[in-house]
Design a protein around this motif. Structure first.
Motif, short mmCIF file in Angstrom:
data_model
loop_
_atom_site.label_atom_id
_atom_site.label_comp_id
_atom_site.label_asym_id
_atom_site.label_seq_id
_atom_site.Cartn_x
_atom_site.Cartn_y
_atom_site.Cartn_z
N CYS B 42 -10.53 -30.80 -10.54
CA CYS B 42 -10.41 -29.76 -9.51
C CYS B 42 -10.92 -30.23 -8.16
CB CYS B 42 -11.22 -28.54 -9.94
SG CYS B 42 -12.99 -28.88 -10.03
N CYS B 47 -14.36 -27.75 -12.92
CA CYS B 47 -13.88 -28.19 -14.22
C CYS B 47 -14.86 -29.07 -15.00
CB CYS B 47 -12.56 -28.92 -14.07
SG CYS B 47 -12.69 -30.56 -13.32
N CYS B 50 -15.66 -34.59 -13.76
CA CYS B 50 -16.25 -35.68 -12.97
C CYS B 50 -17.73 -35.89 -13.28
CB CYS B 50 -16.10 -35.36 -11.49
SG CYS B 50 -17.06 -33.91 -11.01
N CYS B 62 -18.21 -34.68 -7.92
CA CYS B 62 -17.43 -34.19 -6.77
C CYS B 62 -18.24 -33.27 -5.89
CB CYS B 62 -16.16 -33.49 -7.24
SG CYS B 62 -16.44 -31.89 -8.00
S1 FES Z 1 -13.59 -32.64 -10.45
FE1 FES Z 1 -13.76 -30.67 -11.32
S2 FES Z 1 -15.92 -30.41 -11.26
FE2 FES Z 1 -15.68 -32.26 -10.22
#
Ligand code: FES
Ligand code: FES
Lengths: 287, 161
Positions: B42, B47, B50, B62
């Motif tokens: 995301c 989500c 990462c 992220c």
């Molecule tokens: S890419 Fe989804 S929480 Fe970091």
């Protein structure tokens, strides 16, 4: 999505941070844990010229006790607060509320002060600060001032903090012995923002309510103090409280909205049940 | 737009780099250092794909800037398996319990469980299961992941809650 370009600075002291905020003249945004700000930057809903990262300021971290209150440094991580032995004793309600903030992974970065200074209306910590009568100390090159949490929140993500002010501590006053805590949150999933939330404390002495501090979250544009219910509670004997009537008063102070998660009417209906049940359960130890 | 010299230890190896202030840690790990096991779903904190371990704590890569990791020790999924390629206990548990299908969410889940099981005592199945709320999996229906977490927490396999 990537954040728009900005200048990044990470001051080492409070004084440096205040000087940089003053110099930026409103073009700077403060980065604490970043668990809300980073998404806003990624979505480009926030595009500051300067990002002032306060994570390297050691003086902004940790929990200390003083006569009559507990002081929390704003950059104290939420998971640090949950594990803190001082807070477990002096502010169990804050620990409970913090367990409901986001997820384990976001609590490892997210801070107590970041959440309180941001003022998300459905967040647990601003409402808990309002309920318990906490205050924040705001520092700028112009000086220092203390703002009561009850006066801090003006609207969604809008606070009484000026653009050059940095929250340097949050103070929670002690409540009397014989205080019971109230915390109840209704959300779609654990970690989601609350559809309806109630947090606060009630102090009981000799079978009577001595003091009450209760606040809603997710029930309006800001955390909302249940003033009418608080007033109706104080002085009453615990035995024989009319919880349904109190719940009606408590919901009367809210200003919920319709969104794609729930309607205002749903929030009011659930709020009544939440209030009556949470309060009666919390007061059971005194009955 | 500012540029910063940083020094990050990733999976035990030192990386020196010069990064823009706005560069996300997830992009730094993937694009500058080649750790593509850091999956980006995301890119705004929802989500959990990462998730990496920074100074011992599972965090969303992220939601951190690369410059904020200056001086830190980062572990990605590439850093878990033994030198002989043997699976980390968390990886083994997920494999044994069919805790993955497409594998997109898996590195994040592995890093959360690895961080929580890295201490001396058993972490308790409850806290492992609770921490799974920070991850979205579109394939498995979660039951295999839950079984792996329960196993790692020393709990019985039990009925899915
Ligand atoms: S890419 Fe989804 S929480 Fe970091
Ligand atoms: S295994 Fe495919 S998203 Fe989880």
């Amino acid at each position: 999505m990537k954040p728009a370009p900005f200048d990044y600075i990470a001051p080492a002291t409070i004084e440096e941070a205040c000087a940089q905020l003053a110099e930026a003249g409103g073009g700077a945004t403060i980065l604490a844990g970043g668990q809300t700000l980073m998404p806003l930057l990624a979505l480009r809903m926030s595009q500051p010229f300067i990002l002032v990262d306060i994570n390297r300021i050691a003086a902004l971290r940790g929990v200390t006790r003083s006569e009559g209150y507990t002081r929390i440094g704003p950059v104290t991580r939420q998971n640090e607060a949950i594990a803190d032995s001082t807070l477990a004793k002096s502010l169990p309600l804050l620990v409970t509320a913090t367990r409901h903030v986001g997820h384990h992974q976001t609590r490892n970065r997210g801070t107590i002060g970041g959440s309180i200074a941001l003022g998300e209306p459905a967040a647990e910590l601003p409402a808990t600060a309002v309920a318990l009568g906490a205050s924040v100390e705001a520092r700028s090159v112009r000086g220092s001032r203390r703002i009561a949490a009850a006066d801090l929140y003006l609207g969604p993500y809008m606070t009484a903090l000026a653009q050059d002010e940095l929250v340097v501590s949050i103070q929670f006053p002690d409540w009397p012995s014989g205080t019971v805590n109230v915390f109840r949150e209704v959300a779609m999933r654990p970690g989601d923002f609350a559809l309806v939330g109630l947090t606060g404390a009630v102090a009981v002495k000799d079978g009577h309510i001595e003091r009450a501090g209760l606040a809603w979250f997710g029930m309006g544009p800001t955390p909302i103090k249940a003033r009418q219910a608080e007033q109706a509670l104080v002085g009453q004997p615990v035995a024989g409280l009319d919880f349904d009537k109190l719940a009606g008063l408590a919901v009367a102070d809210t200003d919920p909205f319709d969104d794609h998660h729930a309607t205002a009417a749903y929030r009011r209906t659930v709020g009544r049940r939440v209030f009556a049940r949470a309060l009666s359960e919390a007061l059971q130890v005194h009955q | 737009m500012s540029v910063h010299g940083i020094q990050v230890t990733i999976n035990g190896r030192r990386h020196d780099a010069s990064v823009e202030g706005r560069l996300l840690l997830s992009d730094f790990l993937r694009m500058h250092c080649g750790y593509t096991g850091v999956h980006v779903g995301c890119e705004h904190g929802v989500c959990g794909a990462c998730t990496v371990v920074v100074d011992g704590a599972a965090v969303r890569a992220c939601l951190m800037l690369a410059v904020q990791a200056d001086g830190a020790a980062v572990t990605t999924v590439e850093g878990l398996a033994g030198a002989d390629g043997g699976l980390h206990p968390v990886q083994q548990a997920l494999r044994d319990e069919f805790g993955l299908q497409c594998g997109f969410c898996t590195p994040g889940i592995v890093m959360t469980l690895a961080a929580l099981t890295s201490g001396t005592g058993p972490p308790g199945a409850d806290s492992l299961l609770a921490a799974l709320s920070g991850h979205v999996c579109r394939c498995t229906g979660y039951q295999g992941i839950r079984r792996a977490a329960q196993k790692l927490g020393g709990g019985t396999q039990g009925e899915p809650a």
